[in-house]
Write a protein that holds these residues in place. Sequence first.
Motif, short mmCIF file in Angstrom:
data_model
loop_
_atom_site.label_atom_id
_atom_site.label_comp_id
_atom_site.label_asym_id
_atom_site.label_seq_id
_atom_site.Cartn_x
_atom_site.Cartn_y
_atom_site.Cartn_z
N SER A 67 -35.25 -98.27 62.04
CA SER A 67 -35.13 -99.73 61.89
C SER A 67 -34.90 -100.11 60.43
N ILE A 68 -35.66 -99.51 59.55
CA ILE A 68 -35.57 -99.84 58.13
C ILE A 68 -34.22 -99.43 57.56
N TRP A 69 -33.74 -98.25 57.89
CA TRP A 69 -32.44 -97.82 57.38
C TRP A 69 -31.31 -98.62 58.01
N LEU A 70 -31.44 -99.02 59.26
CA LEU A 70 -30.42 -99.90 59.86
C LEU A 70 -30.39 -101.24 59.14
N ALA A 71 -31.57 -101.75 58.78
CA ALA A 71 -31.63 -103.00 58.01
C ALA A 71 -30.97 -102.81 56.64
N LYS A 72 -31.18 -101.67 56.02
CA LYS A 72 -30.53 -101.40 54.74
C LYS A 72 -29.01 -101.35 54.89
N ASP A 90 -47.77 -99.09 59.12
CA ASP A 90 -47.01 -98.28 58.16
C ASP A 90 -45.57 -98.78 58.07
N ALA A 91 -44.97 -99.12 59.20
CA ALA A 91 -43.58 -99.60 59.22
C ALA A 91 -43.44 -100.88 58.40
N ARG A 92 -44.35 -101.79 58.56
CA ARG A 92 -44.29 -103.06 57.81
C ARG A 92 -44.43 -102.81 56.31
N LYS A 93 -45.33 -101.91 55.96
CA LYS A 93 -45.52 -101.56 54.55
C LYS A 93 -44.23 -100.95 53.98
N ARG A 94 -43.63 -100.06 54.74
CA ARG A 94 -42.41 -99.40 54.26
C ARG A 94 -41.23 -100.38 54.20
N ALA A 95 -41.16 -101.32 55.11
CA ALA A 95 -40.09 -102.32 55.07
C ALA A 95 -40.16 -103.09 53.75
N GLU A 152 -41.53 -101.90 50.94
CA GLU A 152 -41.18 -100.93 49.90
C GLU A 152 -39.66 -100.75 49.79
N TYR A 153 -38.96 -100.80 50.93
CA TYR A 153 -37.51 -100.62 50.95
C TYR A 153 -36.76 -101.93 50.75
N GLY A 154 -37.49 -103.03 50.63
CA GLY A 154 -36.87 -104.33 50.35
C GLY A 154 -36.12 -104.96 51.50
N VAL A 155 -36.51 -104.62 52.74
CA VAL A 155 -35.80 -105.16 53.91
C VAL A 155 -36.72 -105.96 54.84
N GLU A 156 -37.86 -106.41 54.33
CA GLU A 156 -38.83 -107.10 55.19
C GLU A 156 -38.25 -108.34 55.84
N SER A 157 -37.21 -108.94 55.26
CA SER A 157 -36.60 -110.13 55.89
C SER A 157 -35.55 -109.75 56.93
N LYS A 158 -35.20 -108.47 57.02
CA LYS A 158 -34.16 -108.01 57.95
C LYS A 158 -34.71 -107.22 59.12
N VAL A 159 -36.02 -107.03 59.17
CA VAL A 159 -36.61 -106.22 60.22
C VAL A 159 -37.93 -106.85 60.66
N LYS A 160 -38.16 -106.84 61.97
CA LYS A 160 -39.42 -107.32 62.54
C LYS A 160 -39.98 -106.20 63.41
N PHE A 161 -41.28 -106.07 63.39
CA PHE A 161 -41.93 -105.06 64.19
C PHE A 161 -42.92 -105.72 65.15
N TYR A 162 -42.88 -105.29 66.41
CA TYR A 162 -43.72 -105.86 67.45
C TYR A 162 -44.57 -104.76 68.09
N LEU A 163 -45.80 -105.11 68.38
CA LEU A 163 -46.72 -104.22 69.07
C LEU A 163 -46.59 -104.45 70.57
N GLY A 164 -46.33 -103.39 71.31
CA GLY A 164 -46.26 -103.51 72.76
C GLY A 164 -45.74 -102.26 73.42
N ASP A 165 -45.90 -102.24 74.71
CA ASP A 165 -45.46 -101.16 75.58
C ASP A 165 -44.00 -101.38 75.95
N MET A 166 -43.18 -100.36 75.84
CA MET A 166 -41.76 -100.53 76.13
C MET A 166 -41.51 -100.97 77.57
N ARG A 167 -42.43 -100.72 78.47
CA ARG A 167 -42.25 -101.17 79.84
C ARG A 167 -42.34 -102.69 79.95
N ASN A 168 -42.90 -103.33 78.94
CA ASN A 168 -43.00 -104.78 78.89
C ASN A 168 -42.09 -105.35 77.81
N VAL A 169 -41.01 -104.67 77.54
CA VAL A 169 -40.11 -105.03 76.44
C VAL A 169 -39.66 -106.49 76.52
#
Length: 153
Positions: free
Chosen positions: A56-61, A78-83, A85-102
């Motif tokens: 996700s982060i590299w796609l945002a980059k 960890d993903a939010r922290k790294r986003a 660090e990589y300067g893409v926090e405005s281009k990526v969102k992370f959601y908590l959930g089960d993929m069956r409830n996507v």
Amino acid sequence: MNEAFRSEIWQKYWVPSISEWSRAESSVESICRIFAENGITSGKVLDLCCGTGRLSIWLAKKGFTAVGLDISSLYLEDARKRACEYGVESKVKFYLGDMRNVDDVVGLESPFDCVISFRNSIGFWGDKGDEMMFAKVRRMTKKGGVLLIGECD
């Protein structure tokens, strides 16, 4: 084995290897080539079971808007922290959930131009769970969108 127990086991014992992050940029280069071959050079990508957000982060980059979904709050932290660090926090969102409830978890983010799922998330909940999830993802993807499933890091 009940689902909560299965979830706790892999969160406790599966640790992403450093090599996944070290190869994330080259993996995303390959992913972007496949997208481009299908006429997609920008847009919104759903990263199913995104883990620590390496793709996700590299796609945002690379200019995509990325939405990551994962069942592990530890990985998403960890993903939010790294986003950041990589300067893409405005281009990526992370959601908590089960993929069956996507659809319930990230449905308001749709439609997506592309959906990716890498590593070992497909098959974890069995054929019925995968079929249900893929049907939901298809409804959330634009006509002509790309679904890419892979095993590379």
